[in-house]
Design a protein around this motif. Sequence first.
Motif, PDB file in Angstrom:
ATOM      1  N   PHE A   1      40.439  -8.945 -13.990  1.00  0.00           N
ATOM      2  CA  PHE A   1      40.973 -10.216 -14.477  1.00  0.00           C
ATOM      3  C   PHE A   1      41.929  -9.906 -15.624  1.00  0.00           C
ATOM      4  CE2 PHE A   1      37.043 -11.092 -12.382  1.00  0.00           C
ATOM      5  CZ  PHE A   1      37.222 -12.300 -11.750  1.00  0.00           C
ATOM      6  N   THR A   2      43.197 -10.306 -15.477  1.00  0.00           N
ATOM      7  CA  THR A   2      44.212  -9.996 -16.474  1.00  0.00           C
ATOM      8  C   THR A   2      44.938 -11.275 -16.889  1.00  0.00           C
ATOM      9  OG1 THR A   2      46.138  -9.694 -15.027  1.00  0.00           O
ATOM     10  CG2 THR A   2      44.610  -7.826 -15.218  1.00  0.00           C
ATOM     11  N   THR A   3      45.775 -11.136 -17.900  1.00  0.00           N
ATOM     12  CA  THR A   3      46.592 -12.270 -18.325  1.00  0.00           C
ATOM     13  C   THR A   3      47.670 -12.595 -17.293  1.00  0.00           C
ATOM     14  OG1 THR A   3      47.935 -10.740 -19.641  1.00  0.00           O
ATOM     15  CG2 THR A   3      46.196 -11.963 -20.801  1.00  0.00           C
ATOM     16  N   ASN A   4      47.830 -11.727 -16.293  1.00  0.00           N
ATOM     17  CA  ASN A   4      48.812 -11.954 -15.231  1.00  0.00           C
ATOM     18  C   ASN A   4      48.173 -12.173 -13.869  1.00  0.00           C
ATOM     19  OD1 ASN A   4      50.220  -9.947 -17.305  1.00  0.00           O
ATOM     20  ND2 ASN A   4      51.753 -11.311 -16.422  1.00  0.00           N
ATOM     21  N   GLY A   5      46.891 -12.485 -13.824  1.00  0.00           N
ATOM     22  CA  GLY A   5      46.242 -12.761 -12.558  1.00  0.00           C
ATOM     23  C   GLY A   5      45.055 -11.858 -12.291  1.00  0.00           C
ATOM     24  N   VAL A   6      44.481 -12.038 -11.128  1.00  0.00           N
ATOM     25  CA  VAL A   6      43.299 -11.295 -10.698  1.00  0.00           C
ATOM     26  C   VAL A   6      43.721 -10.276  -9.642  1.00  0.00           C
ATOM     27  CG1 VAL A   6      41.006 -11.477  -9.658  1.00  0.00           C
ATOM     28  CG2 VAL A   6      41.851 -13.306 -11.154  1.00  0.00           C
ATOM     29  N   ILE A   7      43.281  -9.023  -9.833  1.00  0.00           N
ATOM     30  CA  ILE A   7      43.677  -7.930  -8.944  1.00  0.00           C
ATOM     31  C   ILE A   7      42.426  -7.259  -8.392  1.00  0.00           C
ATOM     32  CG2 ILE A   7      44.942  -5.744  -8.794  1.00  0.00           C
ATOM     33  CD1 ILE A   7      46.371  -6.651 -11.447  1.00  0.00           C
ATOM     34  N   PRO A   8      42.325  -7.104  -7.072  1.00  0.00           N
ATOM     35  CA  PRO A   8      41.213  -6.323  -6.521  1.00  0.00           C
ATOM     36  C   PRO A   8      41.331  -4.872  -7.015  1.00  0.00           C
ATOM     37  CG  PRO A   8      42.348  -7.537  -4.784  1.00  0.00           C
ATOM     38  CD  PRO A   8      43.186  -7.648  -6.014  1.00  0.00           C
ATOM     39  N   ILE A   9      40.260  -4.324  -7.530  1.00  0.00           N
ATOM     40  CA  ILE A   9      40.311  -2.971  -8.090  1.00  0.00           C
ATOM     41  C   ILE A   9      40.698  -1.938  -7.040  1.00  0.00           C
ATOM     42  CG2 ILE A   9      38.925  -1.152  -9.178  1.00  0.00           C
ATOM     43  CD1 ILE A   9      37.513  -3.397 -10.747  1.00  0.00           C
ATOM     44  N   CYS A  10      40.419  -2.186  -5.781  1.00  0.00           N
ATOM     45  CA  CYS A  10      40.817  -1.239  -4.732  1.00  0.00           C
ATOM     46  C   CYS A  10      42.335  -1.121  -4.632  1.00  0.00           C
ATOM     47  CB  CYS A  10      40.218  -1.633  -3.388  1.00  0.00           C
ATOM     48  SG  CYS A  10      40.803  -3.220  -2.761  1.00  0.00           S
ATOM     49  N   ASN A  11      43.071  -2.053  -5.230  1.00  0.00           N
ATOM     50  CA  ASN A  11      44.541  -2.016  -5.237  1.00  0.00           C
ATOM     51  C   ASN A  11      45.112  -1.503  -6.549  1.00  0.00           C
ATOM     52  OD1 ASN A  11      44.765  -2.978  -2.621  1.00  0.00           O
ATOM     53  ND2 ASN A  11      44.749  -5.099  -3.280  1.00  0.00           N
ATOM     54  N   VAL A  12      44.283  -0.850  -7.348  1.00  0.00           N
ATOM     55  CA  VAL A  12      44.726  -0.301  -8.637  1.00  0.00           C
ATOM     56  C   VAL A  12      44.614   1.227  -8.563  1.00  0.00           C
ATOM     57  CG1 VAL A  12      44.309  -0.212 -11.129  1.00  0.00           C
ATOM     58  CG2 VAL A  12      43.952  -2.360  -9.880  1.00  0.00           C
ATOM     59  N   PRO A  13      45.704   1.923  -8.240  1.00  0.00           N
ATOM     60  CA  PRO A  13      45.636   3.378  -8.187  1.00  0.00           C
ATOM     61  C   PRO A  13      45.604   4.024  -9.568  1.00  0.00           C
ATOM     62  CG  PRO A  13      47.825   2.641  -7.598  1.00  0.00           C
ATOM     63  CD  PRO A  13      46.984   1.415  -7.753  1.00  0.00           C
ATOM     64  N   GLY A  14      46.050   3.284 -10.592  1.00  0.00           N
ATOM     65  CA  GLY A  14      46.043   3.856 -11.927  1.00  0.00           C
ATOM     66  C   GLY A  14      46.266   2.815 -12.994  1.00  0.00           C
ATOM     67  N   VAL A  15      45.946   3.213 -14.224  1.00  0.00           N
ATOM     68  CA  VAL A  15      46.161   2.353 -15.380  1.00  0.00           C
ATOM     69  C   VAL A  15      46.541   3.247 -16.558  1.00  0.00           C
ATOM     70  CG1 VAL A  15      43.717   2.382 -16.079  1.00  0.00           C
ATOM     71  CG2 VAL A  15      45.176   0.490 -16.782  1.00  0.00           C
ATOM     72  N   GLU A  16      47.520   2.792 -17.320  1.00  0.00           N
ATOM     73  CA  GLU A  16      47.916   3.503 -18.531  1.00  0.00           C
ATOM     74  C   GLU A  16      47.542   2.646 -19.721  1.00  0.00           C
ATOM     75  OE1 GLU A  16      52.069   4.046 -17.688  1.00  0.00           O
ATOM     76  OE2 GLU A  16      51.700   6.003 -16.813  1.00  0.00           O
ATOM     77  N   TYR A  17      47.042   3.288 -20.785  1.00  0.00           N
ATOM     78  CA  TYR A  17      46.606   2.557 -21.969  1.00  0.00           C
ATOM     79  C   TYR A  17      47.144   3.250 -23.217  1.00  0.00           C
ATOM     80  CZ  TYR A  17      42.839   6.041 -21.649  1.00  0.00           C
ATOM     81  OH  TYR A  17      42.131   7.216 -21.535  1.00  0.00           O
ATOM     82  N   PHE A  18      47.087   2.526 -24.345  1.00  0.00           N
ATOM     83  CA  PHE A  18      47.814   2.956 -25.538  1.00  0.00           C
ATOM     84  C   PHE A  18      46.930   3.125 -26.764  1.00  0.00           C
ATOM     85  CE2 PHE A  18      50.183   0.111 -22.752  1.00  0.00           C
ATOM     86  CZ  PHE A  18      51.156   0.984 -22.300  1.00  0.00           C
ATOM     87  N   ASN A  19      45.643   2.975 -26.624  1.00  0.00           N
ATOM     88  CA  ASN A  19      44.719   3.059 -27.749  1.00  0.00           C
ATOM     89  C   ASN A  19      43.997   4.402 -27.715  1.00  0.00           C
ATOM     90  OD1 ASN A  19      42.616   2.824 -29.568  1.00  0.00           O
ATOM     91  ND2 ASN A  19      42.122   0.722 -29.021  1.00  0.00           N
ATOM     92  N   PRO A  20      44.307   5.304 -28.659  1.00  0.00           N
ATOM     93  CA  PRO A  20      43.707   6.639 -28.625  1.00  0.00           C
ATOM     94  C   PRO A  20      42.216   6.656 -28.954  1.00  0.00           C
ATOM     95  CG  PRO A  20      44.972   6.358 -30.624  1.00  0.00           C
ATOM     96  CD  PRO A  20      45.228   5.135 -29.780  1.00  0.00           C
ATOM     97  N   SER A  21      41.694   5.579 -29.509  1.00  0.00           N
ATOM     98  CA  SER A  21      40.282   5.588 -29.888  1.00  0.00           C
ATOM     99  C   SER A  21      39.356   5.238 -28.723  1.00  0.00           C
ATOM    100  CB  SER A  21      40.041   4.621 -31.052  1.00  0.00           C
ATOM    101  OG  SER A  21      40.266   3.293 -30.637  1.00  0.00           O
TER     102      SER A  21
END
Length: 135
Positions: free
Chosen positions: A36-56
């Motif tokens: 669940f995102t601010t841009n809609g709902v995405i089935p996780i099977c359709n998420v090959p990757g995610v990039e994030y910016f918080n080193p902690s």
Amino acid sequence: MQCVLEKLVGEQVLVRSLLGLPLDTTIIDVRDFLLFTTNGVIPICNVPGVEYFNPSIDIKLKDLRKSSGECACCEDPLANFLKTKIGQFISLEYIQSTPLTGGTITGVGEGILLLDESPTIWGAYSLCNITRVIQ
């Protein structure tokens, strides 16, 4: 991937999609294999990757184990191969990725590859969606 995304709730991320276009969004919730995102709902099977910016953010990966099911013939050999490359820089492509993604391997766990992509970007990629690794 669901376990990784759960660690990123509340974070701004780039969700890599099967269409190849990154979606700049904030994760609101992760449940029932849905993102669940601010841009809609995405089935996780359709998420090959995610990039994030918080080193902690400390993403703990599940230990490798023998897979079963449709991804086993790809996931197990690729995980074993990538585990031997921890600390090395690679480029990878996944279904519909343009351009290639690259970074230093920081971890390999059950179904997931972690990359340190730059001083400010980290990535988590689903092993069953990776189509090529370039050393």
